[in-house]
Write a protein that holds these residues in place. Structure first.
Motif, PDB file in Angstrom:
ATOM      1  N   GLN A 295       7.633 -10.560  12.064  1.00 12.20           N
ATOM      2  CA  GLN A 295       9.045 -10.694  12.439  1.00 12.20           C
ATOM      3  C   GLN A 295       9.771  -9.360  12.267  1.00 12.20           C
ATOM      4  O   GLN A 295      10.527  -8.956  13.132  1.00 12.20           O
ATOM      5  N   MET A 297       8.544  -6.519  12.508  1.00 13.43           N
ATOM      6  CA  MET A 297       8.105  -5.602  13.562  1.00 13.43           C
ATOM      7  C   MET A 297       8.610  -6.024  14.932  1.00 13.43           C
ATOM      8  O   MET A 297       8.403  -5.319  15.918  1.00 13.43           O
ATOM      9  N   GLY A 298       9.255  -7.197  14.997  1.00 11.66           N
ATOM     10  CA  GLY A 298       9.792  -7.661  16.268  1.00 11.66           C
ATOM     11  C   GLY A 298       8.772  -8.349  17.153  1.00 11.66           C
ATOM     12  O   GLY A 298       8.935  -8.426  18.358  1.00 11.66           O
ATOM     13  N   VAL A 299       7.690  -8.843  16.548  1.00 11.70           N
ATOM     14  CA  VAL A 299       6.675  -9.557  17.333  1.00 11.70           C
ATOM     15  C   VAL A 299       7.062 -11.036  17.414  1.00 11.70           C
ATOM     16  O   VAL A 299       7.387 -11.634  16.397  1.00 11.70           O
ATOM     17  N   PRO A 300       7.043 -11.643  18.608  1.00  8.51           N
ATOM     18  CA  PRO A 300       7.422 -13.051  18.738  1.00  8.51           C
ATOM     19  C   PRO A 300       6.580 -13.966  17.844  1.00  8.51           C
ATOM     20  O   PRO A 300       5.398 -13.708  17.614  1.00  8.51           O
ATOM     21  N   TYR A 303       2.768 -15.283  18.047  1.00  7.62           N
ATOM     22  CA  TYR A 303       1.602 -14.474  17.666  1.00  7.62           C
ATOM     23  C   TYR A 303       1.194 -14.709  16.216  1.00  7.62           C
ATOM     24  O   TYR A 303       0.043 -14.551  15.849  1.00  7.62           O
TER      25      TYR A 303
ATOM     26  N   GLY B  24       5.384  -7.521  23.011  1.00  2.39           N
ATOM     27  CA  GLY B  24       6.487  -8.021  23.812  1.00  2.39           C
ATOM     28  C   GLY B  24       7.816  -7.997  23.073  1.00  2.39           C
ATOM     29  O   GLY B  24       8.835  -8.376  23.613  1.00  2.39           O
ATOM     30  N   GLY B  25       7.779  -7.640  21.825  1.00  4.72           N
ATOM     31  CA  GLY B  25       8.979  -7.687  21.005  1.00  4.72           C
ATOM     32  C   GLY B  25       9.979  -6.595  21.303  1.00  4.72           C
ATOM     33  O   GLY B  25      10.983  -6.468  20.643  1.00  4.72           O
ATOM     34  N   GLY B  26       9.717  -5.800  22.302  1.00  6.82           N
ATOM     35  CA  GLY B  26      10.708  -4.799  22.674  1.00  6.82           C
ATOM     36  C   GLY B  26      10.419  -3.455  22.072  1.00  6.82           C
ATOM     37  O   GLY B  26       9.467  -3.281  21.323  1.00  6.82           O
ATOM     38  N   GLN B  28      10.483  -0.143  19.879  1.00  3.00           N
ATOM     39  CA  GLN B  28      10.599   0.089  18.442  1.00  3.00           C
ATOM     40  C   GLN B  28      11.374   1.370  18.187  1.00  3.00           C
ATOM     41  O   GLN B  28      10.799   2.414  17.949  1.00  3.00           O
ATOM     42  N   LYS B  34      19.854  -4.140  16.494  1.00  2.00           N
ATOM     43  CA  LYS B  34      18.946  -5.268  16.641  1.00  2.00           C
ATOM     44  C   LYS B  34      19.719  -6.572  16.796  1.00  2.00           C
ATOM     45  O   LYS B  34      20.716  -6.791  16.107  1.00  2.00           O
ATOM     46  N   GLU B  64      17.736  -3.865  20.701  1.00  3.08           N
ATOM     47  CA  GLU B  64      16.373  -4.334  20.455  1.00  3.08           C
ATOM     48  C   GLU B  64      16.421  -5.832  20.162  1.00  3.08           C
ATOM     49  O   GLU B  64      17.130  -6.268  19.260  1.00  3.08           O
ATOM     50  N   LEU B  65      15.671  -6.618  20.952  1.00  2.00           N
ATOM     51  CA  LEU B  65      15.678  -8.074  20.758  1.00  2.00           C
ATOM     52  C   LEU B  65      14.519  -8.514  19.874  1.00  2.00           C
ATOM     53  O   LEU B  65      13.378  -8.127  20.081  1.00  2.00           O
ATOM     54  N   MET B  66      14.838  -9.338  18.844  1.00  2.00           N
ATOM     55  CA  MET B  66      13.785  -9.989  18.064  1.00  2.00           C
ATOM     56  C   MET B  66      13.906 -11.474  18.368  1.00  2.00           C
ATOM     57  O   MET B  66      15.004 -11.995  18.462  1.00  2.00           O
TER      58      MET B  66
END
Lengths: 327, 329
Positions: A295, A297-300, A303, B24-26, B28, B34, B64-66
């Motif tokens: 989270q 790291m911004g990973v959906p 995963y 895919g998290g955008g 970095q 954010k 940046e989208l989470m």
């Protein structure tokens, strides 16, 4: 009885040696290292405190699950029992107006009661634990929704949320619930590792027949294990309620299997008789660290589920391989 | 024991591979503002579209989208965890479709106390002011539109109504149901309402509910449905009884599958809502907050349009060509 003690003692070092807790620990440390490198916010006190808060409910459930799995059983209903316990304690306190301490005691007792019923069905009628707890999962889920009338219980008394309160360690706020969870792990590590009861649990899981022949009252022991596990689910219910601040009839639905995930990731064998409760703590932390780290790291989040699945299969593979080698 | 070390190494490899693949998290970049998006589930097309809208707006605004989601509708624990992790990650704002409108409130309060702007999308919290703002469809109006449409389409024929609802205690379902009754001009408990069943918005449950309703009252001629999956379930049940041509089915949502069902006549009319717009507006509000400190507040109606190919006089509607151009999923 002395003979029993001696036999189980002799197998203890071998049992420890055969416990694949090192693998999970290495995995956890590597995961921490990986996320530490990839996210600036990972290696902070508050973040670790957060991870423990996020795994304390499943972790505590997994203590009960570990006990049962060590006897070569399984519990598919632990999350449902916890959810029911949570609704009982909150609803009795808020809607019925019972003194909070009595409501809490009732919630714990109900959870222990379900454990007792599971244990009796497994031993007295010799039903497979899988089937008993699968049935119980549906029964308890339905009871939760019937009793709660699908309503979330709010405005809880202080006693039920006190474990969500924090104390300071340096700059970090730690919840009392996190502390309680750690203490529970230490307590059960002691009970399983250093008491006759613990040795009997391992002996039962290794071979019920041998355990019976050495004079262990296996039926009674099994019922005891399921009841203690139920009580632990009750404590998990209190942790859940104090963490979320509400009584939630929808709670716990993924926790039934998530607790098994933690146990398996911690290196405990699903065939019984092998494993450490501290391994379960490591297993629960692995799941929590991945969820939090990915989270950050911004990973959906999907995963995280993917990776957890892969890790479980990996952990079971390691268990199988080490079993084959021991043979 | 040595056998476990390779396993550990394998795990690390997987980790790296998993994260690399999941990029895919955008972008970095440490400096970008954010914004977090938390939906009820990851799989429902409604939320997929919502995420798409958020992603688009985030890219356009250099944010940046989470994103995160529960594992099932009603999964409060996962949403709490996501809020905590996003606050730890330093988001400026969180957009959330609460799975449990009451149970999520304490976690939202903590995030707001930490200075994060929290906006509810699609579903209000209870109380509604637990979030800074709400961007959502006016669900009462969505129900009212199909109620008015049904009234006009029935053209005075005595109605025997079945309502295929959501579930007890869920506001969205109640609002649509009440809106429909108001639009149609009947009170709750009116004898023309011959059957009411919960479907949880699920196609299979919608079918079962309709089958049971037809068993109870075979002369039903108007079916209100909470959403299009429930409507399609109802259609299957009606078709099995040979009633699909003479029963009017109305619905709410405006998903692409549902809009196609309007085109083919399985559903007479539906109220279309716009999840993409909710998310876009939400992301823009967070960008504004990050720039100027100005917080969005109150309720913003993201609009609803009646979609039908059999328009009636007195009720504004668009045809399915418009509906398909603007549908989600």
């Amino acid at each position: 009885m002395a003979v029993t003690q001696a036999t189980t003692h002799a197998t203890l070092p071998r049992r420890l040696a055969a416990t694949p807790v090192a693998g999970p620990l290495v995995a956890l440390l590597l995961a921490c290292l990986f996320f530490g490198v990839n996210s600036g916010q990972f290696f902070t006190g508050p973040n670790f405190s957060l991870i423990i808060q996020q795994v304390m409910v499943v972790g505590t459930l997994a203590i009960g699950q570990t006990l049962i799995i060590l006897t070569a059983g399984i519990d598919l209903a632990c999350g449902a029992i916890m959810a029911f316990g949570g609704i009982v304690m909150t609803k009795l306190a808020v809607d019925t107006g019972l003194p909070p301490v009595l409501a809490l005691a009732a919630g714990l007792a109900v959870c222990a009661g379900f454990g007792l019923v599971n244990g009796l069905l497994v031993t007295r009628i010799s039903l497979p634990p899988f089937i008993v707890t699968l049935g119980m999962l549906n029964v308890v889920f339905a009871l939760t929704h019937i009793y709660s009338d699908e309503q979330t219980v709010t405005e809880l008394p202080a006693l039920l949320t006190v474990l969500g309160q924090t104390f300071q360690v340096g700059q970090t706020n730690v919840t009392y619930g996190s502390l309680l969870t750690i203490l529970l792990f230490v307590l059960f590590a002691y009970l399983l590792g250093s008491t006759a009861w613990g040795r009997h649990v391992y002996a039962l899981g290794n071979s019920p027949e041998v355990a019976r022949l050495t004079g262990i009252r296996t039926g009674r022991l099994t019922v005891g294990v399921y009841t203690v596990a139920g009580l632990v689910y009750g404590i998990a219910a209190l942790l859940l309620v104090s963490r979320t601040g509400v009584g939630d009839p929808q709670a716990g639905q993924t926790d039934n299997l998530d607790s098994i995930t933690a146990v398996v990731l911690g290196g405990t064998s699903l065939f019984g008789g092998r494993g450490l409760v501290l391994g379960t703590l490591v297993g629960a932390l692995i799941v929590g660290v991945f969820r939090n780290g990915l989270q950050l790291m911004g990973v959906p989040s999907i995963y995280q589920t993917l990776i957890t699945g892969i890790l479980v299969i990996l952990a079971v593979t390691v268990d199988q391989l080490s079993r084959r080698r021991n043979r | 024991m040595n056998a476990k070390l390779p396993a550990g190494i394998l795990v690390t490899v997987l980790l790296v591979a998993g994260c690399g693949g999941g990029g895919g998290g955008g972008t970095q970049s440490a400096s970008a503002t954010k914004v977090g998006l938390i939906t009820k589930t990851e799989t429902n097309p409604f939320f997929v579209k919502m995420k798409e809208g958020a992603q688009k707006a985030a890219q356009a605004g250099g944010l940046e989208l989470m994103s995160a989601a529960g594992k099932f509708d009603g999964d409060n624990a996962s949403q709490i965890t996501a809020i905590e992790n996003m606050v730890a990650a330093g988001v400026k704002g969180i957009l959330i479709t609460p799975s449990d409108t009451k149970a999520i409130v304490p976690a939202i309060k903590k995030a707001r106390d930490a200075g994060v702007l929290v906006i509810a999308l699609d579903t209000p919290t209870e109380p509604q002011d637990a979030t800074d703002a709400l961007f959502a469809t006016d669900n009462f109006k969505a129900g009212e539109l199909i109620g008015q449409y049904a009234k006009a389409a029935m053209a005075g024929e005595p109605a025997k109504i079945a309502t295929l609802d959501l579930a007890p205690g869920i506001t969205v379902g109640q609002l649509r149901h009440d809106g429909f009754l108001k639009g149609f001009g009947v009170q709750e408990g009116d004898p023309s309402i011959v059957c009411s069943q919960d479907t949880r918005g699920d196609q299979a449950k919608g079918q079962t509910a309709m089958e049971n309703c037809l068993q109870k009252a075979p002369d039903i001629n108007l079916v209100y449905t909470i959403n299009e999956p429930a409507a399609l379930g109802a259609h299957t049940a009606l078709k099995a009884k040979g009633r699909d041509k003479d029963v009017l089915v109305v619905s709410v949502d405006g998903g692409c599958t549902g809009t196609k069902a309007v085109q083919s006549g399985q559903i007479a009319a539906t109220s279309q809502q716009y999840p993409l717009k909710m998310a876009e507006e939400g992301v823009k509000a967070v960008a504004t907050f990050a720039k100027s400190g100005q917080k969005a507040s109150g309720y913003t109606d993201t609009g609803v349009t009646l979609i039908t190919d059999k328009a009636v006089t007195g009720v504004d509607a668009e045809d399915t060509a418009f509906g398909l151009a603007n549908c989600w999923g």
